[in-house]
Write a protein that holds these residues in place. Structure first.
Motif, short mmCIF file in Angstrom:
data_model
loop_
_atom_site.label_atom_id
_atom_site.label_comp_id
_atom_site.label_asym_id
_atom_site.label_seq_id
_atom_site.Cartn_x
_atom_site.Cartn_y
_atom_site.Cartn_z
N CYS A 376 0.84 -1.19 0.00
CA CYS A 376 0.00 0.00 0.00
C CYS A 376 0.88 1.25 0.00
CB CYS A 376 -0.93 0.02 1.22
SG CYS A 376 -0.06 0.09 2.80
N THR A 377 0.24 2.37 -0.19
CA THR A 377 0.89 3.68 -0.12
C THR A 377 0.21 4.51 0.95
OG1 THR A 377 1.54 3.65 -2.45
CG2 THR A 377 1.43 5.80 -1.37
N LEU A 445 4.15 14.01 2.90
CA LEU A 445 4.89 12.81 3.28
C LEU A 445 4.25 11.58 2.66
CD1 LEU A 445 5.31 13.61 7.08
CD2 LEU A 445 6.98 14.02 5.26
N ARG A 446 5.11 10.63 2.31
CA ARG A 446 4.60 9.42 1.67
C ARG A 446 5.50 8.24 2.03
NH1 ARG A 446 2.61 9.00 -4.53
NH2 ARG A 446 2.81 6.77 -4.89
N VAL A 447 4.87 7.09 2.28
CA VAL A 447 5.59 5.84 2.47
C VAL A 447 4.98 4.80 1.54
CG1 VAL A 447 6.39 4.08 4.08
CG2 VAL A 447 5.96 6.40 4.90
N GLU A 448 5.80 4.23 0.69
CA GLU A 448 5.36 3.13 -0.16
C GLU A 448 5.80 1.83 0.49
OE1 GLU A 448 6.83 3.76 -4.09
OE2 GLU A 448 5.59 5.54 -4.44
N ARG A 454 8.56 -3.84 3.27
CA ARG A 454 9.71 -3.00 2.95
C ARG A 454 9.21 -1.62 2.56
NH1 ARG A 454 14.53 -5.40 2.21
NH2 ARG A 454 15.14 -4.02 0.51
N CYS A 455 9.69 -0.59 3.26
CA CYS A 455 9.14 0.76 3.20
C CYS A 455 10.11 1.72 2.53
CB CYS A 455 8.81 1.26 4.62
SG CYS A 455 7.74 0.15 5.55
N ARG A 504 -5.42 15.03 5.52
CA ARG A 504 -5.58 14.06 4.43
C ARG A 504 -4.68 12.82 4.63
NH1 ARG A 504 -7.95 14.41 -0.06
NH2 ARG A 504 -6.30 13.27 -1.11
N PHE A 505 -4.98 12.04 5.62
CA PHE A 505 -4.27 10.77 5.80
C PHE A 505 -4.93 9.75 4.90
CE2 PHE A 505 -3.17 6.75 7.66
CZ PHE A 505 -1.87 6.92 8.10
N ARG A 506 -4.15 9.16 4.01
CA ARG A 506 -4.69 8.22 3.03
C ARG A 506 -3.83 6.95 2.97
NH1 ARG A 506 -8.22 11.14 3.55
NH2 ARG A 506 -9.41 12.37 2.03
N VAL A 507 -4.51 5.80 2.88
CA VAL A 507 -3.85 4.52 2.65
C VAL A 507 -4.50 3.90 1.43
CG1 VAL A 507 -3.26 2.26 3.60
CG2 VAL A 507 -3.44 4.24 5.13
N THR A 508 -3.75 3.72 0.35
CA THR A 508 -4.30 3.26 -0.90
C THR A 508 -3.52 2.07 -1.44
OG1 THR A 508 -2.94 4.87 -2.10
CG2 THR A 508 -5.18 5.54 -1.54
N ALA A 509 -4.20 1.26 -2.24
CA ALA A 509 -3.53 0.16 -2.93
C ALA A 509 -2.66 0.72 -4.04
CB ALA A 509 -4.56 -0.82 -3.47
N PRO A 510 -1.54 0.04 -4.36
CA PRO A 510 -0.64 0.56 -5.41
C PRO A 510 -1.29 0.47 -6.78
CG PRO A 510 0.08 -1.61 -4.63
CD PRO A 510 -1.04 -1.17 -3.73
#
Length: 510
Positions: A376-377, A445-448, A454-455, A504-510
């Motif tokens: 996720c992202t 900010l973004r974390v993939e 693995r981030c 805007r906290f978002r968790v999305t599929a890649p």
């Protein structure tokens, strides 16, 4: 909003049905509604409350435990303590949750409705190492019982189950207890724990795992008398599947008469994800058969229940009015002033002054949610209004090791983007990437998060998204999967250090 769930949309589902760290689940049906709770250890609020109408699509509707008790024991993070392995039951028109705190004893709370209001915790049995309790009210006789396991780390005892008679009002135990299953006497069995107690077909049944969370199996025990003797059988194990462990959970029967079993699988940094298995009772000898002839299923037809819209526990948040959603928990009992309500959207965290501000693992005021069990992202926007030198805020991936990216106020008053990490050996933070000026004190900010948790961290200072540092492999805490965290803090000292705002906290599929 949330990530896609387990419902495949064609009458089937794919395991896990809860793809995050919902540890030690127990499940219950009341009418046409299915209810689930899980361990929450040292986070607050505790005892998550999940609801479903089909056992596949679940939503988080609240928490049963506002604060952990004793309060003084949970003012700082205690990641491996607190609420262990709850049991959820319905009796006398009330919902009941029993759990074991390994340092204090067996507690219970109850409520007239699943969403509450829940009573304050009542200590049923004091003692160290008392874990995984499960009550049973015998509708045939009017008697009540309780079974529990043992944590060797506190008691020096494990691999056995102790049974008690319980007062029907659930407030006290009526005897000193008796060992009703001693797995030291069963060849090859070790770490028997997590018992769930039922009545079925004129017998007492205990469904309990053994062999450890990563390598074990699910056992069934039955007896005509609560205190035994018990017969046993292995009813679910990994076999040639990829589902290691299959560990503790609960049995539920639908109104239509189908039987199902929910259990967890330990998946490293992702924690303990929850699987749904079909279950049936063998003709003749009457033992349960779980999964595909005792092996976990990966894909299966859904329970024969009315169709439901796809659902999964929420992850996204706009923080309306400064309030955070149900998916968030603090790393210890919260205190007033950590988050501020206001008229707009966005989370406003106080830069709390703390002696341990240079180690996120020691801070009680980190707001967390579970790390999703699939790639996720994760994205959010941060503004640092903290004016005190050393004030900082950011987005973290937290575990025994952790990594975060965010903003820090320097001694000269400027704000810089910083990227920091700490290894799991308890050592201090180090730079994970170079610091950079952050004009206006704002950053995206973004974390993939890819396979194997693995981030890869990214930032946007207004001129486009850029990577920072090396890949960080998320790690679990003891008993707990890795967490996503938002925090604001400052070094210890006098005065107010200001605030930080997240939007805007978002968790999305890649």
């Amino acid at each position: 909003m949330s990530l896609p769930g387990a419902d495949l949309g064609d009458g089937t589902y794919a395991n896990p049905v809860l793809d995050a760290d919902w540890s030690d689940p127990d499940v219950l049906r009341v009418g046409d509604d299915y209810h689930l709770t899980a361990s929450s250890f040292g986070r607050a609020p505790g005892l998550p409350l999940l609801h479903s109408r089909d056992l596949v699509n679940w939503t988080l509707v609240g928490h049963a435990l506002e604060r952990l008790e004793p309060d003084a024991g949970f003012r700082l993070p205690r990641h491996d303590r607190g609420v262990w392995a709850p049991a959820l039951r319905h009796h006398d028109d009330r919902f009941w949750i029993f759990w074991g705190d390994p340092d204090h004893g067996i507690f219970q709370i109850n409520a007239p409705a699943f969403r509450g209001p829940w009573t304050r915790p009542h200590l049923v049995k004091a003692g160290k190492g008392l874990i995984d309790p499960c009550p049973l009210w015998d509708e045939e006789t009017g008697e009540a019982y309780l079974v529990h396991a043992w944590a060797r780390s506190r008691s020096g005892v494990k691999n056995r189950l102790t049974g008690h008679r319980m007062h029907p009002d659930g407030t006290e135990l009526l005897d000193e207890g008796k060992v009703i299953v001693d797995a030291d006497r069963i060849p090859g069995w070790f770490t028997l724990e997590g018992p769930k107690l039922y009545r079925h077909d004129g017998r007492f049944w205990i469904l309990a795992p053994a062999g450890g969370v990563e390598t074990g199996w699910q056992g069934a025990f039955r007896a005509r008398d609560f205190f035994g003797p018990y017969e046993y059988r292995v009813v679910l194990e990994q076999k040639d599947t990829g589902v290691n462990g299959p560990h503790q959970g609960g049995w539920v029967r639908t109104r239509q008469g189908e039987d199902w079993f929910l259990h967890f699988q330990q998946r490293g940094a992702y924690g303990r994800v929850v699987h749904l298995q079909p279950m049936r009772w063998e003709d003749g000898d009457g033992w349960p058969v779980i999964g595909d002839d005792g092996a976990p299923v990966a894909v299966h037809r859904k329970p024969a229940l009315p169709p439901q819209p796809p659902a999964a526990p929420a992850t996204d948040d706009d923080f309306p009015g400064g309030r955070y959603g149900r998916q968030w928990q603090w790393t210890a009992n919260p205190r007033d002033g950590w988050a501020t309500h206001h008229s707009g959207d966005g989370l406003r965290l106080t830069c709390v002054r703390s002696q341990g501000a240079d180690d996120l693992r020691t801070l009680p005021h980190v707001l967390t949610q579970r790390l999703p069990g699939r790639p996720c992202t994760v994205e959010t926007e941060l503004r640092l209004d903290g004016t005190g030198p050393g004030a900082r805020a950011g987005l973290a991936v937290l575990g025994d090791a952790y990594c975060w990216i965010g903003l820090r106020r320097e001694g000269d008053g400027t704000v810089r983007l910083v990227h920091r990490f700490a290894e799991g050996d308890g050592g201090g933070e180090r730079d994970a990437g170079p610091a950079r000026p952050a004009p206006g004190g704002r950053v995206g900010l973004r974390v993939e998060i890819g396979a194997g948790a693995r981030c890869r961290f990214f930032y946007d200072l207004g001129d486009g998204l850029r990577p920072s540092g090396q890949v960080f492999a998320a790690t679990p805490w003891r008993w707990v999967g890795a967490l996503l965290g938002l925090f604001a803090c400052a070094p210890a000292g006098p005065g107010h250090a200001g605030t930080a705002g997240f939007t805007r906290f978002r968790v999305t599929a890649p």
